[in-house]
Design a protein around this motif. Structure first.
Motif, PDB file in Angstrom:
ATOM      1  N   ARG A   1      28.053  47.587  47.279  1.00 27.20           N
ATOM      2  CA  ARG A   1      27.791  47.282  45.786  1.00 27.20           C
ATOM      3  C   ARG A   1      29.269  47.206  45.399  1.00 27.20           C
ATOM      4  NH1 ARG A   1      25.965  53.732  45.542  1.00 27.20           N
ATOM      5  NH2 ARG A   1      27.878  54.626  45.159  1.00 27.20           N
ATOM      6  N   ALA A   2      29.035  46.631  44.040  1.00 24.73           N
ATOM      7  CA  ALA A   2      30.112  46.599  43.102  1.00 24.73           C
ATOM      8  C   ALA A   2      30.766  47.893  42.841  1.00 24.73           C
ATOM      9  CB  ALA A   2      29.548  45.709  41.864  1.00 24.73           C
ATOM     10  N   ALA A   3      32.106  47.486  42.396  1.00 27.85           N
ATOM     11  CA  ALA A   3      32.983  48.587  42.066  1.00 27.85           C
ATOM     12  C   ALA A   3      32.424  49.391  41.017  1.00 27.85           C
ATOM     13  CB  ALA A   3      34.364  48.132  41.749  1.00 27.85           C
ATOM     14  N   GLU A   4      32.321  50.850  41.004  1.00 28.21           N
ATOM     15  CA  GLU A   4      31.759  51.641  39.898  1.00 28.21           C
ATOM     16  C   GLU A   4      32.937  52.568  39.251  1.00 28.21           C
ATOM     17  OE1 GLU A   4      28.298  53.459  41.441  1.00 28.21           O
ATOM     18  OE2 GLU A   4      27.076  51.587  41.627  1.00 28.21           O
ATOM     19  N   GLY A   5      33.994  52.653  39.860  1.00 28.65           N
ATOM     20  CA  GLY A   5      34.973  53.575  39.416  1.00 28.65           C
ATOM     21  C   GLY A   5      36.199  52.940  39.152  1.00 28.65           C
ATOM     22  N   ASP A   6      37.175  53.436  39.401  1.00 25.36           N
ATOM     23  CA  ASP A   6      38.575  53.186  38.766  1.00 25.36           C
ATOM     24  C   ASP A   6      39.403  52.379  40.072  1.00 25.36           C
ATOM     25  OD1 ASP A   6      38.073  54.634  36.543  1.00 25.36           O
ATOM     26  OD2 ASP A   6      39.155  56.477  37.575  1.00 25.36           O
ATOM     27  N   TYR A   7      38.759  52.157  41.078  1.00 24.92           N
ATOM     28  CA  TYR A   7      39.559  51.608  42.155  1.00 24.92           C
ATOM     29  C   TYR A   7      38.669  50.245  42.882  1.00 24.92           C
ATOM     30  CZ  TYR A   7      41.242  56.364  42.477  1.00 24.92           C
ATOM     31  OH  TYR A   7      41.752  57.638  42.322  1.00 24.92           O
ATOM     32  N   GLU A   8      39.948  49.161  42.960  1.00 30.42           N
ATOM     33  CA  GLU A   8      39.290  47.724  43.404  1.00 30.42           C
ATOM     34  C   GLU A   8      38.312  48.067  44.362  1.00 30.42           C
ATOM     35  OE1 GLU A   8      41.285  43.747  44.735  1.00 30.42           O
ATOM     36  OE2 GLU A   8      42.598  45.145  44.087  1.00 30.42           O
ATOM     37  N   SER A   9      38.514  48.758  45.475  1.00 33.29           N
ATOM     38  CA  SER A   9      38.093  49.043  46.542  1.00 33.29           C
ATOM     39  C   SER A   9      37.742  50.687  47.163  1.00 33.29           C
ATOM     40  CB  SER A   9      38.647  48.240  47.926  1.00 33.29           C
ATOM     41  OG  SER A   9      38.583  47.070  47.800  1.00 33.29           O
ATOM     42  N   LEU A  10      36.685  51.063  47.572  1.00 30.59           N
ATOM     43  CA  LEU A  10      36.352  52.302  47.742  1.00 30.59           C
ATOM     44  C   LEU A  10      35.370  52.389  48.994  1.00 30.59           C
ATOM     45  CD1 LEU A  10      37.091  55.464  46.764  1.00 30.59           C
ATOM     46  CD2 LEU A  10      34.679  55.139  45.724  1.00 30.59           C
ATOM     47  N   ILE A  11      35.777  53.191  49.969  1.00 32.81           N
ATOM     48  CA  ILE A  11      34.570  53.338  51.058  1.00 32.81           C
ATOM     49  C   ILE A  11      34.604  54.960  51.098  1.00 32.81           C
ATOM     50  CG2 ILE A  11      34.521  53.490  53.487  1.00 32.81           C
ATOM     51  CD1 ILE A  11      36.410  51.239  53.847  1.00 32.81           C
ATOM     52  N   THR A  12      33.011  55.157  51.175  1.00 34.66           N
ATOM     53  CA  THR A  12      32.642  56.654  51.219  1.00 34.66           C
ATOM     54  C   THR A  12      31.839  56.781  52.454  1.00 34.66           C
ATOM     55  OG1 THR A  12      32.416  56.759  48.700  1.00 34.66           O
ATOM     56  CG2 THR A  12      31.173  58.254  50.047  1.00 34.66           C
ATOM     57  N   PHE A  13      32.315  57.816  52.984  1.00 30.23           N
ATOM     58  CA  PHE A  13      31.705  58.097  54.449  1.00 30.23           C
ATOM     59  C   PHE A  13      30.867  59.387  54.449  1.00 30.23           C
ATOM     60  CE2 PHE A  13      31.003  59.682  58.725  1.00 30.23           C
ATOM     61  CZ  PHE A  13      31.138  58.738  59.531  1.00 30.23           C
ATOM     62  N   SER A  14      29.530  59.548  54.470  1.00 28.95           N
ATOM     63  CA  SER A  14      28.739  60.541  54.218  1.00 28.95           C
ATOM     64  C   SER A  14      28.200  60.961  55.777  1.00 28.95           C
ATOM     65  CB  SER A  14      28.001  60.319  53.171  1.00 28.95           C
ATOM     66  OG  SER A  14      26.978  61.459  52.902  1.00 28.95           O
ATOM     67  N   VAL A  15      27.994  62.152  55.945  1.00 27.68           N
ATOM     68  CA  VAL A  15      27.223  62.521  56.924  1.00 27.68           C
ATOM     69  C   VAL A  15      26.215  63.813  56.704  1.00 27.68           C
ATOM     70  CG1 VAL A  15      29.016  64.227  57.920  1.00 27.68           C
ATOM     71  CG2 VAL A  15      27.409  63.441  59.443  1.00 27.68           C
ATOM     72  N   THR A  16      24.988  63.475  57.085  1.00 21.70           N
ATOM     73  CA  THR A  16      23.992  64.458  56.944  1.00 21.70           C
ATOM     74  C   THR A  16      23.605  65.224  58.199  1.00 21.70           C
ATOM     75  OG1 THR A  16      23.058  63.023  55.172  1.00 21.70           O
ATOM     76  CG2 THR A  16      21.641  64.903  55.833  1.00 21.70           C
ATOM     77  N   THR A  17      23.853  66.546  58.196  1.00 20.36           N
ATOM     78  CA  THR A  17      23.312  67.338  59.441  1.00 20.36           C
ATOM     79  C   THR A  17      22.248  68.174  58.999  1.00 20.36           C
ATOM     80  OG1 THR A  17      24.551  69.321  58.903  1.00 20.36           O
ATOM     81  CG2 THR A  17      25.760  67.377  60.113  1.00 20.36           C
ATOM     82  N   ASP A  18      21.889  68.803  59.945  1.00 20.04           N
ATOM     83  CA  ASP A  18      20.777  70.002  59.876  1.00 20.04           C
ATOM     84  C   ASP A  18      20.988  71.175  59.051  1.00 20.04           C
ATOM     85  OD1 ASP A  18      22.366  70.976  61.294  1.00 20.04           O
ATOM     86  OD2 ASP A  18      20.645  71.773  62.811  1.00 20.04           O
ATOM     87  N   LYS A  19      22.484  71.154  58.611  1.00 23.01           N
ATOM     88  CA  LYS A  19      22.707  72.024  57.622  1.00 23.01           C
ATOM     89  C   LYS A  19      23.248  71.689  56.350  1.00 23.01           C
ATOM     90  CE  LYS A  19      23.783  75.254  61.545  1.00 23.01           C
ATOM     91  NZ  LYS A  19      24.807  75.862  62.078  1.00 23.01           N
ATOM     92  N   GLN A  20      23.765  70.659  56.229  1.00 23.12           N
ATOM     93  CA  GLN A  20      24.642  70.179  54.964  1.00 23.12           C
ATOM     94  C   GLN A  20      24.887  68.642  54.927  1.00 23.12           C
ATOM     95  OE1 GLN A  20      28.610  71.335  54.585  1.00 23.12           O
ATOM     96  NE2 GLN A  20      28.809  71.458  56.830  1.00 23.12           N
ATOM     97  N   GLU A  21      25.301  68.154  53.975  1.00 26.99           N
ATOM     98  CA  GLU A  21      25.864  66.809  53.381  1.00 26.99           C
ATOM     99  C   GLU A  21      27.214  66.782  53.134  1.00 26.99           C
ATOM    100  OE1 GLU A  21      25.059  62.630  51.158  1.00 26.99           O
ATOM    101  OE2 GLU A  21      23.443  64.048  51.451  1.00 26.99           O
ATOM    102  N   ARG A  22      28.118  65.975  53.931  1.00 22.93           N
ATOM    103  CA  ARG A  22      29.304  66.054  53.482  1.00 22.93           C
ATOM    104  C   ARG A  22      29.823  64.797  53.286  1.00 22.93           C
ATOM    105  NH1 ARG A  22      31.262  68.930  57.572  1.00 22.93           N
ATOM    106  NH2 ARG A  22      32.094  70.743  56.574  1.00 22.93           N
TER     107      ARG A  22
END
Length: 528
Positions: free
Chosen positions: A405-426
């Protein structure tokens, strides 16, 4: 000018022909790998080097390899290649990770039959002129419980064969999802459950810090009395002295071992026992497997040298020469973000989501995702690379969502890595600044600005006065030197994060003490 490939170990004539058919000039010298001085003399004349296990590709040899672009290993193991040295010289290192899977799985099944019916001992006795019909009382395979530790590529083939033998199959593998388990016809269980229930246990997990010595004295004591154990994976998975004691006591009724902690194994604690079968690392030793890996490596190397296509590379993602300068820093970022999440994930994985925002979304995100997943899986599956990672994740039923998606914050490029387990999301997010260095910008939505470093400590805690002093004091007592200290919190008195760069390794005892500090929720040593 046509590219030149040197084949310095034995490869089949069909593989040599593949190179020639693709227009690659081929020099077949199958005994050269044993003569390191002669190899060093001529290596500078070649663009590609095709090997098996006899050729040792050292940093010293690579200094002479001024033209070399690709090294292809026919087989999975690359212990004989200095990968960091090759990477530093821009040389692609390829292997053939899946060519031996069926052969190794079949060997494990053969070993299971061998110890179930004591075939090697019965053969030796009969050929010695004895007729000890009552001595060799075996057990049936049918309806017995087979416990598989590691249900990846090879383990899943073993499961399929065992189902055909009408066994009941249970499996321990943190990356195996319930959906994939149902597809394989196995019951996913925890390790202690497997140890308690299995009549036969077969090991098919890679060697990592978590799996080293998984067949320990402690775990052997948890097994069902009379269990039979097969290891065709890595010798270091087994505490061989503890295994011998268990075999002598009868806790383990029989053992079959194709791999050993030291190889060639000319002596070993497991040798000489009547209830043990040993073979000299034959897992990949069939005519078909050797032919398969030879043909695969010839195809891969030819594709790279003639068309620039990269497959099964251990040290580089599948990207073109034009894309490399822009993409490489983000490959490093993606891999480190994945590694960060992987080192902190200890429960069953439901889903991984990777979000690319801004300019990075315009790059080849599949290569970035492969790097991120490799980083994520590597803490538990050490031999995962950027090419095999998506396949390994798919085998384990891990859902991977990729969002751009297009930039939504203060940075030209941003990568977010999210993992969902049976106990939580990080989730952990980062970017690459002008200096080309990857940085962490937020963890679980809490802003924090830190560079990645080889050795770090991650702590989540309640934002209360006195924590930093106590924390730093513990590190000082443990002789651990702090290099940088990054902090973040969601609100005054709320949840806080400390991300600390330190010099050298962190003793486990220091982490244990940090964990006992008031308000600390989690403490973990990280390596990048």
């Amino acid at each position: 000018m046509a590219p030149r490939v040197l084949i310095s170990d034995a490869l089949s004539p069909a593989a040599v022909q593949i190179f020639k058919d693709q227009g690659v000039e081929t020099d077949f010298q199958p005994n050269l790998g044993k003569d390191k001085d002669k190899l060093a003399e001529i290596i500078g004349n070649y663009d590609g080097l095709a090997i098996r296990s006899n050729t040792k590709v050292t940093a010293k040899l690579l200094e002479k390899a001024t033209r070399l672009k690709v090294i292809g290993r026919a087989g999975i193991g690359v212990d004989n290649v200095d990968i960091p040295a090759a990477t530093g010289r821009g040389i692609i290192v390829m292997n053939t990770p899946f060519g031996n899977s069926i052969t190794t799985a079949e060997h494990a099944i053969a070993m299971m039959f061998a110890i179930a019916r004591e075939i090697p001992a019965a053969d030796a006795s009969t050929q010695a002129g004895k007729w000890e019909k009552n001595r060799f009382m075996g057990v049936e395979i049918t309806a017995k419980v087979l416990g598989i530790i590691g249900c990846g590529n090879i383990g899943s083939i073993v499961a399929s064969r065992a189902n055909g033998l009408r066994m009941r199959v249970i499996a321990f593998d943190p990356f195996l999802t319930p959906e994939r388990a149902r597809e394989l016809g196995v019951e996913k269980v925890e390790l202690d459950d497997l140890l308690a229930r299995a009549d036969f246990i077969t090991l098919h997990t890679p060697l990592t810090p978590q799996t080293k010595g998984i067949m320990s004295a402690e775990n052997l004591a948890k097994t069902k009395k009379g269990v039979r154990i097969i290891n065709c994976a890595r010798g270091e998975l087994v505490d061989e002295n503890a295994m011998r004691a268990a075999l002598e006591s009868g806790q383990v009724a029989g053992g079959a071992f194709d791999v050993f902690s030291e190889e060639p194994a000319v002596k070993n604690p497991l040798f000489g026992l009547p209830n043990v079968v040993c073979t000299p690392h034959l897992g990949a030793s069939t005519t078909e497997a050797q032919e398969n890996v030879a043909l695969q490596v010839a195809e891969q190397m030819s594709d790279y040298l003639m068309r620039g296509a990269i497959s099964n590379a251990l040290n580089f993602p599948s990207i073109t020469a034009d894309e490399a300068p822009k993409l490489t820093p983000f490959v490093a970022l993606a891999e480190k973000l994945g590694s960060f999440a992987g080192q902190l994930t200890e429960s069953e994985i439901r889903k991984v989501t990777i979000i690319y925002e801004g300019a990075v979304a315009e790059l080849k995100t599949k290569a970035l995702t492969a790097a991120a997943i490799a980083g994520f899986l590597r803490p538990i599956l050490s031999d995962v690379n950027v090419v095999s990672a998506p396949v390994v994740a798919k085998e384990r039923g891990i859902v991977i969502d990729e969002i751009t998606r297009a930039a939504e914050g203060d940075y030209e490029s941003l990568i977010t890595f999210s993992v969902t387990t049976d106990k939580q999301e990080r989730a952990v997010a980062g970017t690459v600044f002008q200096d080309g260095k990857p940085r962490i910008l937020s963890i679980k939505g809490i802003k924090v600005d830190a560079e990645f470093a080889p050795s770090m400590i991650y702590v989540t805690n309640e934002d209360k006065p006195g924590f930093i002093g106590r924390f730093a004091g513990l590190l000082g007592d443990a002789k651990v030197n702090i290099a940088t200290f990054a902090l973040g919190r969601d609100a005054p008195g709320g949840s806080a994060i400390a991300l600390v760069q330190v010099d050298g390794d962190v003793p486990p005892s220091a982490i244990d003490k940090i964990q006992t500090l008031p308000g600390v929720k989690q403490a973990k040593a990280l390596r990048f």
